[in-house]
Design a protein around this motif. Structure first.
Motif, short mmCIF file in Angstrom:
data_model
loop_
_atom_site.label_atom_id
_atom_site.label_comp_id
_atom_site.label_asym_id
_atom_site.label_seq_id
_atom_site.Cartn_x
_atom_site.Cartn_y
_atom_site.Cartn_z
N SER A 2 81.33 72.71 64.89
CA SER A 2 79.93 72.90 64.47
C SER A 2 79.28 71.53 64.34
N PRO A 3 78.06 71.38 64.85
CA PRO A 3 77.33 70.13 64.57
C PRO A 3 76.79 70.15 63.14
N VAL A 4 76.93 69.04 62.44
CA VAL A 4 76.38 68.92 61.09
C VAL A 4 75.55 67.65 61.03
N PRO A 5 74.53 67.62 60.18
CA PRO A 5 73.63 66.46 60.11
C PRO A 5 74.25 65.30 59.35
N VAL A 6 75.06 64.52 60.03
CA VAL A 6 75.78 63.42 59.38
C VAL A 6 74.82 62.37 58.83
N ARG A 7 73.74 62.08 59.54
CA ARG A 7 72.78 61.09 59.04
C ARG A 7 72.21 61.52 57.69
N ASP A 8 71.97 62.81 57.53
CA ASP A 8 71.47 63.32 56.25
C ASP A 8 72.55 63.16 55.16
N LEU A 9 73.79 63.44 55.51
CA LEU A 9 74.88 63.24 54.55
C LEU A 9 74.93 61.79 54.08
N VAL A 10 74.78 60.87 55.04
CA VAL A 10 74.86 59.45 54.70
C VAL A 10 73.69 59.03 53.82
N ARG A 11 72.50 59.43 54.22
CA ARG A 11 71.31 58.96 53.49
C ARG A 11 71.23 59.51 52.07
N ARG A 12 71.79 60.68 51.87
CA ARG A 12 71.79 61.24 50.51
C ARG A 12 73.14 61.07 49.82
N GLU A 13 74.05 60.38 50.47
CA GLU A 13 75.38 60.10 49.95
C GLU A 13 76.05 61.37 49.42
#
Length: 343
Positions: free
Chosen positions: A268-279
Motif C-alpha cells: 500500500s502507498p502511504v504518505p511518508v512525507r506527511d509522516l515525516v513532517r508531523r513526526e
C-alpha cells in the motif's frame, strides 16, 4: 481420528487420518475447541502465502492432556486430563533475532496449523513447553481466545498510548475488538472505532468504543471534531487495506503513533512525507512473544479482559460452511469448531 483437511483451495474435507504421535518433548491433546482465525481465511482462499492443501488448520485451541512423547521429564508432565491451551508459535530461541527478544519474528518460527498440522482435529500434538494450564482460572473456556488476545496485547504495547489518552481502531473484527478491550484495560479514555459490518458494531460499543464513519473524509472530520483538530494519540489499523492505512496516518496527531496490524493488502502507498513532517511514528505488530501470550491468558481467564463479540460454537463437520460464511461477511466475533466425541 477425524480432521478437517484442506483438500484443495476453497474446499475442506472431513477425513479419517492416523492419530498423531507425540515425539520427544511433545504432548498430544484432545481438542475441545478450535477457533477460526482471520488469517486462516486467507489460507482457505490461497492468498496468505503459508497454508497449502493437505494441511489441517487451527491454532486457537482448548483441550486436555492425552499422552506424552518420550523424554518429557516427570516435572514437566501435567496430569492426564488437565485442561490446557497452547501457545501455537514456536521459535528457535538461538538466532540473533530471538536473542534480541523478538522470537515472534524468528526466521525459523513455526505456527501450528500453518507449518504443521493444527487443532481442527480431534487430536493435536504440540511442544510440552507450549502448554498453559487452564484449571487455575475461573473462566478456563476463555483460553480459546488467548492467541488473538495476545496479538492485541503486543500491538498496544508497541505504542506509548497511555492512561487517559485517545485511540482509534480501524476495523472491529476479532483483533480490532480485542484491541479495544486491551486499550480499555490500560485506561485509555477515548476509544474510537470504525466497522463496516453492522453486526459487529454493538460488541465494539460494549467494549467502550464510539463508532465513527468508515468513509475517509467523514472519518477524519469526526476525528478532528473530537480532538480539537489534533488527531488521536494512537491509531491501530486492524484491517490492512490501502484505504485504512492511509486513513490511519491522517488520523494520528502530530507526534502521535500508527500501528499497522492488519494484513489484508500486501502493498500500500502511504504518505511518508506527511509522516515525516508531523513526526508521526509508524510501527508494525506481528503475533506476540511468550510473555504476551501468558499475559493475555491471565487477563481473559480472570475476567479482566472481556470479549463482547458473538462466539458461535459449531461441529467440526460444519467447518466448510463457516469458512465460507465468514468470508461472505458473517459478523460472528469468533467461530469455535468442536470436534466430536473423542473415544
Amino acid at each position: 481420528m477425524q480432521a478437517l483437511v484442506l483438500a484443495e483451495i476453497g474446499r475442506f474435507e472431513l477425513a479419517d487420518v492416523p492419530d498423531p504421535v507425540p515425539g520427544p518433548g511433545e504432548v498430544r491433546l484432545l481438542v475441545a475447541q478450535s477457533g477460526i482465525c482471520g488469517s486462516e481465511l486467507g489460507g482457505f482462499r490461497g492468498t496468505d502465502g503459508l497454508r497449502r492443501p493437505g494441511l489441517v488448520f487451527g491454532h486457537e485451541l482448548v483441550g486436555t492432556v492425552e499422552a506424552y512423547g518420550p523424554d518429557v521429564p516427570a516435572g514437566r508432565r501435567l496430569p492426564l486430563g488437565t485442561p490446557v491451551t497452547a501457545n501455537p508459535l514456536t521459535s528457535c530461541l538461538a538466532c540473533p533475532v530471538c536473542r534480541a527478544g523478538r522470537p515472534n519474528v524468528c526466521p525459523e518460527r513455526r505456527l501450528l496449523g500453518g507449518h504443521v498440522h493444527g487443532s481442527n482435529a480431534e487430536l493435536v500434538v504440540v511442544p510440552v513447553d507450549a502448554l498453559h494450564r487452564l484449571d487455575r482460572y475461573p473462566r478456563p473456556e476463555a483460553g480459546v481466545l488467548a492467541e488473538p488476545a495476545a496479538c492485541a496485547v503486543r500491538a498496544v504495547g508497541r505504542t506509548a498510548v497511555a492512561e487517559g489518552g485517545t485511540a482509534l481502531v480501524l476495523g472491529a473484527g476479532p483483533i480490532g475488538l480485542l484491541l479495544l478491550e486491551v486499550l480499555r484495560h490500560r485506561g485509555v479514555e477515548t476509544l474510537l472505532f470504525t466497522e463496516r459490518l453492522p453486526g459487529r458494531v454493538a460488541p465494539a460499543e460494549a467494549a467502550g468504543g464510539v463508532r465513527l464513519p468508515d468513509e475517509p473524509e467523514a472519518l477524519l472530520a469526526e476525528v478532528a471534531s473530537r480532538t480539537g483538530s489534533l488527531g488521536v494519540d494512537a491509531v491501530f489499523d486492524a484491517v490492512g487495506s490501502t484505504d485504512t492505512r492511509r486513513a490511519a496516518v491522517a488520523a494520528a496527531r502530530p507526534g502521535g503513533e500508527v500501528c499497522f496490524v492488519g494484513l489484508h493488502s500486501a502493498e500500500s502507498p502511504v504518505p511518508v512525507r506527511d509522516l515525516v513532517r508531523r513526526e508521526v511514528t509508524a510501527t508494525t505488530s506481528f503475533a506476540y512473544r511468550p510473555a504476551e501470550f501468558a499475559e493475555a491468558l491471565e487477563l481473559l481467564g480472570t475476567g479482566r479482559l472481556e470479549f463482547h463479540g458473538e462466539v458461535v460454537p459449531a461441529p467440526l463437520s460444519e467447518g466448510q460452511h463457516w469458512y465460507e460464511a465468514l468470508l461472505a461477511g458473517h459478523p460472528a466475533g469468533k467461530v469455535v469448531l468442536r470436534p466430536g466425541a473423542h473415544r
